[in-house]
Design a protein around this motif. Structure first.
Motif, PDB file in Angstrom:
ATOM      1  N   GLN A  10       0.780  -1.239   0.000  1.00 52.85           N
ATOM      2  CA  GLN A  10       0.000   0.000   0.000  1.00 52.85           C
ATOM      3  C   GLN A  10       0.806   1.282   0.000  1.00 52.85           C
ATOM      4  O   GLN A  10       0.280   2.338  -0.345  1.00 52.85           O
ATOM      5  CB  GLN A  10      -0.981   0.005   1.167  1.00 52.85           C
ATOM      6  N   SER A  11       2.078   1.228   0.394  1.00 53.43           N
ATOM      7  CA  SER A  11       2.880   2.455   0.402  1.00 53.43           C
ATOM      8  C   SER A  11       4.360   2.108   0.379  1.00 53.43           C
ATOM      9  O   SER A  11       4.747   0.963   0.623  1.00 53.43           O
ATOM     10  CB  SER A  11       2.571   3.298   1.647  1.00 53.43           C
ATOM     11  N   VAL A  12       5.178   3.109   0.116  1.00 56.85           N
ATOM     12  CA  VAL A  12       6.618   2.889   0.129  1.00 56.85           C
ATOM     13  C   VAL A  12       7.082   2.502   1.531  1.00 56.85           C
ATOM     14  O   VAL A  12       7.993   1.683   1.685  1.00 56.85           O
ATOM     15  CB  VAL A  12       7.383   4.123  -0.428  1.00 56.85           C
ATOM     16  N   THR A  13       6.425   3.027   2.555  1.00 60.40           N
ATOM     17  CA  THR A  13       6.768   2.659   3.934  1.00 60.40           C
ATOM     18  C   THR A  13       6.548   1.166   4.146  1.00 60.40           C
ATOM     19  O   THR A  13       7.391   0.481   4.735  1.00 60.40           O
ATOM     20  CB  THR A  13       5.921   3.474   4.933  1.00 60.40           C
ATOM     21  N   TYR A  14       5.425   0.649   3.656  1.00 60.25           N
ATOM     22  CA  TYR A  14       5.156  -0.784   3.790  1.00 60.25           C
ATOM     23  C   TYR A  14       6.118  -1.609   2.950  1.00 60.25           C
ATOM     24  O   TYR A  14       6.447  -2.741   3.307  1.00 60.25           O
ATOM     25  CB  TYR A  14       3.705  -1.099   3.429  1.00 60.25           C
ATOM     26  N   ALA A  15       6.582  -1.091   1.846  1.00 58.74           N
ATOM     27  CA  ALA A  15       7.558  -1.809   1.042  1.00 58.74           C
ATOM     28  C   ALA A  15       8.849  -2.003   1.839  1.00 58.74           C
ATOM     29  O   ALA A  15       9.420  -3.105   1.860  1.00 58.74           O
ATOM     30  CB  ALA A  15       7.839  -1.053  -0.256  1.00 58.74           C
ATOM     31  N   TYR A  16       9.302  -0.964   2.526  1.00 58.84           N
ATOM     32  CA  TYR A  16      10.521  -1.095   3.340  1.00 58.84           C
ATOM     33  C   TYR A  16      10.281  -1.997   4.546  1.00 58.84           C
ATOM     34  O   TYR A  16      11.145  -2.788   4.921  1.00 58.84           O
ATOM     35  CB  TYR A  16      11.040   0.276   3.768  1.00 58.84           C
ATOM     36  N   ARG A  17       9.100  -1.916   5.150  1.00 59.08           N
ATOM     37  CA  ARG A  17       8.774  -2.814   6.264  1.00 59.08           C
ATOM     38  C   ARG A  17       8.760  -4.261   5.791  1.00 59.08           C
ATOM     39  O   ARG A  17       9.272  -5.158   6.470  1.00 59.08           O
ATOM     40  CB  ARG A  17       7.418  -2.458   6.865  1.00 59.08           C
ATOM     41  N   ALA A  18       8.148  -4.502   4.631  1.00 61.43           N
ATOM     42  CA  ALA A  18       8.084  -5.857   4.074  1.00 61.43           C
ATOM     43  C   ALA A  18       9.485  -6.393   3.809  1.00 61.43           C
ATOM     44  O   ALA A  18       9.783  -7.553   4.124  1.00 61.43           O
ATOM     45  CB  ALA A  18       7.255  -5.856   2.791  1.00 61.43           C
ATOM     46  N   ARG A  19      10.330  -5.575   3.229  1.00 63.46           N
ATOM     47  CA  ARG A  19      11.710  -5.994   2.969  1.00 63.46           C
ATOM     48  C   ARG A  19      12.396  -6.417   4.255  1.00 63.46           C
ATOM     49  O   ARG A  19      13.053  -7.460   4.320  1.00 63.46           O
ATOM     50  CB  ARG A  19      12.492  -4.858   2.318  1.00 63.46           C
ATOM     51  N   ASP A  20      12.223  -5.632   5.315  1.00 66.81           N
ATOM     52  CA  ASP A  20      12.868  -5.932   6.591  1.00 66.81           C
ATOM     53  C   ASP A  20      12.300  -7.195   7.237  1.00 66.81           C
ATOM     54  O   ASP A  20      13.046  -8.007   7.780  1.00 66.81           O
ATOM     55  CB  ASP A  20      12.742  -4.744   7.534  1.00 66.81           C
ATOM     56  N   VAL A  21      10.984  -7.372   7.162  1.00 65.31           N
ATOM     57  CA  VAL A  21      10.342  -8.577   7.712  1.00 65.31           C
ATOM     58  C   VAL A  21      10.866  -9.812   6.985  1.00 65.31           C
ATOM     59  O   VAL A  21      11.202 -10.823   7.611  1.00 65.31           O
ATOM     60  CB  VAL A  21       8.802  -8.471   7.591  1.00 65.31           C
ATOM     61  N   LEU A  22      10.928  -9.736   5.669  1.00 66.86           N
ATOM     62  CA  LEU A  22      11.412 -10.878   4.895  1.00 66.86           C
ATOM     63  C   LEU A  22      12.882 -11.160   5.187  1.00 66.86           C
ATOM     64  O   LEU A  22      13.281 -12.325   5.304  1.00 66.86           O
ATOM     65  CB  LEU A  22      11.181 -10.645   3.400  1.00 66.86           C
TER      66      LEU A  22
END
Length: 71
Positions: A10-22
């Motif tokens: 949904q956002s660039v913030t979530y993209a960075y969060r997703a990267r970190d979670v993965l």
């Protein structure tokens, strides 16, 4: 060789969060721009990975991140 996919979020913030979670789950992922012709409005960023789609979606979901679309 595994196929790369991009998970739209949904956002660039979530993209960075997703990267970190993965990353913490041992999965390599990078934040990437979504090609303009594939965007469905909203955020133009996603997470690129070659990990199994079901695993990635499950891990993100368990961490409160919803993949809007997988391309």
């Amino acid at each position: 060789m595994r196929q790369e996919r991009i998970l739209m979020v949904q956002s660039v913030t979530y993209a960075y969060r997703a990267r970190d979670v993965l990353f913490r789950a041992g999965i390599r992922a990078t934040v990437t721009r979504i090609p303009h012709d594939l965007r469905e409005g909203g955020c133009g960023y996603g997470v690129r990975t070659d990990a199994a789609e079901a695993d990635v979606v499950r891990i993100l979901s368990q961490n409160g991140i919803r993949a809007k679309r997988v391309i």
